[in-house]
Design a protein around this motif. Structure first.
Motif, PDB file in Angstrom:
ATOM      1  N   LEU A  15      24.658  42.018 -38.908  1.00 17.46           N
ATOM      2  CA  LEU A  15      24.094  41.306 -37.758  1.00 17.46           C
ATOM      3  C   LEU A  15      22.839  42.038 -37.306  1.00 17.46           C
ATOM      4  O   LEU A  15      22.914  43.225 -36.952  1.00 17.46           O
ATOM      5  CB  LEU A  15      25.122  41.243 -36.624  1.00 17.46           C
ATOM      6  N   PRO A  16      21.679  41.389 -37.325  1.00 13.88           N
ATOM      7  CA  PRO A  16      20.431  42.050 -36.929  1.00 13.88           C
ATOM      8  C   PRO A  16      20.495  42.544 -35.483  1.00 13.88           C
ATOM      9  O   PRO A  16      21.207  41.966 -34.655  1.00 13.88           O
ATOM     10  CB  PRO A  16      19.381  40.939 -37.077  1.00 13.88           C
ATOM     11  N   PRO A  17      19.751  43.602 -35.149  1.00 15.26           N
ATOM     12  CA  PRO A  17      19.738  44.135 -33.782  1.00 15.26           C
ATOM     13  C   PRO A  17      19.404  43.084 -32.719  1.00 15.26           C
ATOM     14  O   PRO A  17      19.995  43.085 -31.637  1.00 15.26           O
ATOM     15  CB  PRO A  17      18.654  45.218 -33.842  1.00 15.26           C
ATOM     16  N   ALA A  18      18.480  42.173 -33.028  1.00 15.19           N
ATOM     17  CA  ALA A  18      18.117  41.140 -32.059  1.00 15.19           C
ATOM     18  C   ALA A  18      19.300  40.224 -31.761  1.00 15.19           C
ATOM     19  O   ALA A  18      19.503  39.790 -30.625  1.00 15.19           O
ATOM     20  CB  ALA A  18      16.932  40.314 -32.574  1.00 15.19           C
ATOM     21  N   ASP A  19      20.093  39.934 -32.789  1.00 19.36           N
ATOM     22  CA  ASP A  19      21.278  39.093 -32.590  1.00 19.36           C
ATOM     23  C   ASP A  19      22.348  39.833 -31.793  1.00 19.36           C
ATOM     24  O   ASP A  19      23.054  39.230 -30.981  1.00 19.36           O
ATOM     25  CB  ASP A  19      21.840  38.641 -33.935  1.00 19.36           C
ATOM     26  N   LEU A  20      22.480  41.116 -32.027  1.00 21.62           N
ATOM     27  CA  LEU A  20      23.423  41.914 -31.250  1.00 21.62           C
ATOM     28  C   LEU A  20      23.036  41.903 -29.774  1.00 21.62           C
ATOM     29  O   LEU A  20      23.897  41.759 -28.897  1.00 21.62           O
ATOM     30  CB  LEU A  20      23.463  43.355 -31.762  1.00 21.62           C
ATOM     31  N   ASP A  21      21.749  42.065 -29.504  1.00 18.65           N
ATOM     32  CA  ASP A  21      21.263  42.024 -28.122  1.00 18.65           C
ATOM     33  C   ASP A  21      21.569  40.676 -27.488  1.00 18.65           C
ATOM     34  O   ASP A  21      21.999  40.594 -26.332  1.00 18.65           O
ATOM     35  CB  ASP A  21      19.761  42.301 -28.068  1.00 18.65           C
ATOM     36  N   GLN A  22      21.334  39.610 -28.235  1.00 13.81           N
ATOM     37  CA  GLN A  22      21.580  38.264 -27.714  1.00 13.81           C
ATOM     38  C   GLN A  22      23.068  38.033 -27.463  1.00 13.81           C
ATOM     39  O   GLN A  22      23.447  37.440 -26.454  1.00 13.81           O
ATOM     40  CB  GLN A  22      21.047  37.211 -28.691  1.00 13.81           C
ATOM     41  N   LEU A  23      23.899  38.515 -28.365  1.00 13.15           N
ATOM     42  CA  LEU A  23      25.343  38.384 -28.192  1.00 13.15           C
ATOM     43  C   LEU A  23      25.783  39.062 -26.901  1.00 13.15           C
ATOM     44  O   LEU A  23      26.543  38.483 -26.107  1.00 13.15           O
ATOM     45  CB  LEU A  23      26.059  39.005 -29.395  1.00 13.15           C
ATOM     46  N   GLY A  24      25.320  40.264 -26.683  1.00 11.41           N
ATOM     47  CA  GLY A  24      25.668  40.976 -25.464  1.00 11.41           C
ATOM     48  C   GLY A  24      25.186  40.257 -24.219  1.00 11.41           C
ATOM     49  O   GLY A  24      25.902  40.160 -23.220  1.00 11.41           O
ATOM     50  N   HIS A  25      23.960  39.741 -24.276  1.00 15.83           N
ATOM     51  CA  HIS A  25      23.384  39.029 -23.138  1.00 15.83           C
ATOM     52  C   HIS A  25      24.191  37.777 -22.813  1.00 15.83           C
ATOM     53  O   HIS A  25      24.433  37.467 -21.643  1.00 15.83           O
ATOM     54  CB  HIS A  25      21.936  38.643 -23.431  1.00 15.83           C
ATOM     55  N   MET A  26      24.597  37.052 -23.831  1.00 10.77           N
ATOM     56  CA  MET A  26      25.354  35.823 -23.613  1.00 10.77           C
ATOM     57  C   MET A  26      26.665  36.105 -22.884  1.00 10.77           C
ATOM     58  O   MET A  26      27.042  35.407 -21.927  1.00 10.77           O
ATOM     59  CB  MET A  26      25.636  35.121 -24.949  1.00 10.77           C
ATOM     60  N   ILE A  27      27.355  37.155 -23.319  1.00  8.98           N
ATOM     61  CA  ILE A  27      28.624  37.497 -22.696  1.00  8.98           C
ATOM     62  C   ILE A  27      28.419  37.993 -21.266  1.00  8.98           C
ATOM     63  O   ILE A  27      29.167  37.616 -20.346  1.00  8.98           O
ATOM     64  CB  ILE A  27      29.370  38.540 -23.548  1.00  8.98           C
ATOM     65  N   LEU A  28      27.409  38.808 -21.049  1.00 13.58           N
ATOM     66  CA  LEU A  28      27.116  39.302 -19.701  1.00 13.58           C
ATOM     67  C   LEU A  28      26.807  38.165 -18.733  1.00 13.58           C
ATOM     68  O   LEU A  28      27.109  38.249 -17.538  1.00 13.58           O
ATOM     69  CB  LEU A  28      25.939  40.279 -19.738  1.00 13.58           C
ATOM     70  N   ALA A  29      26.213  37.095 -19.237  1.00 13.82           N
ATOM     71  CA  ALA A  29      25.840  35.966 -18.382  1.00 13.82           C
ATOM     72  C   ALA A  29      27.052  35.259 -17.789  1.00 13.82           C
ATOM     73  O   ALA A  29      26.938  34.551 -16.783  1.00 13.82           O
ATOM     74  CB  ALA A  29      24.986  34.964 -19.166  1.00 13.82           C
ATOM     75  N   THR A  30      28.235  35.443 -18.393  1.00 12.08           N
ATOM     76  CA  THR A  30      29.434  34.797 -17.860  1.00 12.08           C
ATOM     77  C   THR A  30      29.929  35.476 -16.590  1.00 12.08           C
ATOM     78  O   THR A  30      30.889  35.018 -15.967  1.00 12.08           O
ATOM     79  CB  THR A  30      30.574  34.766 -18.901  1.00 12.08           C
ATOM     80  N   LYS A  31      29.275  36.546 -16.177  1.00 15.80           N
ATOM     81  CA  LYS A  31      29.675  37.236 -14.941  1.00 15.80           C
ATOM     82  C   LYS A  31      29.265  36.444 -13.703  1.00 15.80           C
ATOM     83  O   LYS A  31      30.058  36.230 -12.790  1.00 15.80           O
ATOM     84  CB  LYS A  31      29.049  38.635 -14.893  1.00 15.80           C
ATOM     85  N   GLN A  32      28.015  35.979 -13.676  1.00 17.27           N
ATOM     86  CA  GLN A  32      27.505  35.260 -12.504  1.00 17.27           C
ATOM     87  C   GLN A  32      27.301  33.771 -12.742  1.00 17.27           C
ATOM     88  O   GLN A  32      27.131  33.008 -11.794  1.00 17.27           O
ATOM     89  CB  GLN A  32      26.175  35.886 -12.049  1.00 17.27           C
ATOM     90  N   HIS A  33      27.267  33.368 -13.996  1.00 13.99           N
ATOM     91  CA  HIS A  33      27.087  31.959 -14.348  1.00 13.99           C
ATOM     92  C   HIS A  33      25.831  31.366 -13.699  1.00 13.99           C
ATOM     93  O   HIS A  33      25.857  30.284 -13.114  1.00 13.99           O
ATOM     94  CB  HIS A  33      28.322  31.138 -13.963  1.00 13.99           C
ATOM     95  N   GLN A  34      24.735  32.090 -13.815  1.00 13.72           N
ATOM     96  CA  GLN A  34      23.439  31.596 -13.368  1.00 13.72           C
ATOM     97  C   GLN A  34      22.680  31.022 -14.556  1.00 13.72           C
ATOM     98  O   GLN A  34      22.872  31.458 -15.692  1.00 13.72           O
ATOM     99  CB  GLN A  34      22.623  32.739 -12.747  1.00 13.72           C
ATOM    100  N   ARG A  35      21.809  30.046 -14.283  1.00  9.64           N
ATOM    101  CA  ARG A  35      21.018  29.445 -15.353  1.00  9.64           C
ATOM    102  C   ARG A  35      20.219  30.512 -16.089  1.00  9.64           C
ATOM    103  O   ARG A  35      19.638  31.409 -15.486  1.00  9.64           O
ATOM    104  CB  ARG A  35      20.068  28.384 -14.783  1.00  9.64           C
ATOM    105  N   GLN A  36      20.185  30.389 -17.411  1.00 10.20           N
ATOM    106  CA  GLN A  36      19.522  31.364 -18.267  1.00 10.20           C
ATOM    107  C   GLN A  36      18.383  30.702 -19.037  1.00 10.20           C
ATOM    108  O   GLN A  36      18.404  29.496 -19.293  1.00 10.20           O
ATOM    109  CB  GLN A  36      20.530  31.959 -19.258  1.00 10.20           C
ATOM    110  N   PRO A  37      17.380  31.486 -19.443  1.00 16.12           N
ATOM    111  CA  PRO A  37      16.274  30.913 -20.216  1.00 16.12           C
ATOM    112  C   PRO A  37      16.667  30.543 -21.644  1.00 16.12           C
ATOM    113  O   PRO A  37      15.989  29.742 -22.281  1.00 16.12           O
ATOM    114  CB  PRO A  37      15.220  32.030 -20.203  1.00 16.12           C
ATOM    115  N   GLN A  38      17.750  31.116 -22.140  1.00 14.70           N
ATOM    116  CA  GLN A  38      18.163  30.867 -23.512  1.00 14.70           C
ATOM    117  C   GLN A  38      19.169  29.711 -23.543  1.00 14.70           C
ATOM    118  O   GLN A  38      20.243  29.785 -22.935  1.00 14.70           O
ATOM    119  CB  GLN A  38      18.804  32.139 -24.086  1.00 14.70           C
ATOM    120  N   PRO A  39      18.860  28.609 -24.217  1.00 14.67           N
ATOM    121  CA  PRO A  39      19.718  27.418 -24.207  1.00 14.67           C
ATOM    122  C   PRO A  39      21.154  27.670 -24.640  1.00 14.67           C
ATOM    123  O   PRO A  39      22.086  27.112 -24.054  1.00 14.67           O
ATOM    124  CB  PRO A  39      19.002  26.464 -25.170  1.00 14.67           C
ATOM    125  N   ASP A  40      21.349  28.501 -25.671  1.00 12.75           N
ATOM    126  CA  ASP A  40      22.710  28.739 -26.150  1.00 12.75           C
ATOM    127  C   ASP A  40      23.552  29.474 -25.105  1.00 12.75           C
ATOM    128  O   ASP A  40      24.774  29.299 -25.040  1.00 12.75           O
ATOM    129  CB  ASP A  40      22.696  29.539 -27.446  1.00 12.75           C
TER     130      ASP A  40
END
Length: 209
Positions: A102-127
């Motif tokens: 898994l490329p480093p950029a994908d790892l960063d994105q994976l972490g960001h996606m999971i962290l976003a479930t804490k506050q459930h605020q709109r994100q710039p990344q569609p996925d």
């Protein structure tokens, strides 16, 4: 192993490793986490529901593999007495996936996606918005299903008496109602927004009694 989900996990991980033993080890860890004795809603059934919803509505993720990984790991760590579950889940996901292709950029994105479930605020990344909507889809279910969900959540927080639980729960519900939109994608807004707001307001009324 959970028969309905292991093949999904296996097919997903084969995109990153051909080591069957490794795939099984990672699954065993996840299965044990989601089967904890204090879990009643945040179980493998929740994961399965999110995956099925994505498939049923044929949601179009830009990175479907990362989305599935985020679904599997987003509640991997869940303790009602802690406030860093999302951070710990993101950390676990990135640690376990780091040894795979898994490329480093994908790892960063994976972490960001999971962290976003804490506050459930709109994100710039569609996925990420898609993950949030799948996670909250239960809020827009029919009242009986929603009420069953609230009872499972209460069981998870059974360590707290009503005098502590009710104010905390009201704060969570109001957090969602105060947002411009509960759901972040047009598709799920159309499907669930109105029903979700009705459910949240109804639960608030019950909690106020």
């Amino acid at each position: 192993m959970t028969p309905a989900l292991y093949p999904v996990w296996q097919d997903l991980l084969l995109n990153f490793t051909q080591e069957e033993t490794r795939i099984q080890q990672l699954w065993a860890e996840l299965e044990a986490a989601y089967s904890g004795k204090n879990r009643h809603y945040h179980t493998l059934h929740h994961i399965q529901s999110m995956l099925q919803l994505a498939e049923t509505h044929q949601v179009r993720a830009q990175g479907p593999l990362l989305l599935k990984l985020a679904i599997f790991y987003h509640d991997a760590v869940y303790k009602t007495t802690r406030n860093d579950n999302e951070e710990k889940s993101a950390q676990l996901a990135c640690q376990r996936m780091k040894g795979l292709v898994l490329p480093p950029a994908d790892l960063d994105q994976l972490g960001h996606m999971i962290l976003a479930t804490k506050q459930h605020q709109r994100q710039p990344q569609p996925d990420t918005n898609l993950l949030l909507d799948l996670d909250l889809s239960i809020l827009g279910s029919g009242w009986l299903t929603y009420w069953e969900y609230t009872q499972l959540i209460r069981k998870e927080y059974s360590v707290y008496p009503d005098v502590l639980y009710k104010p905390g729960r009201r704060k969570v519900l109001q957090h969602f109602l105060d947002q411009e939109q509960i759901f972040k994608t047009g598709h799920f807004t159309a499907l669930f927004e109105a029903q979700a707001k009705e459910n949240l307001r109804r639960e608030l009324d019950i909690l106020a009694r």
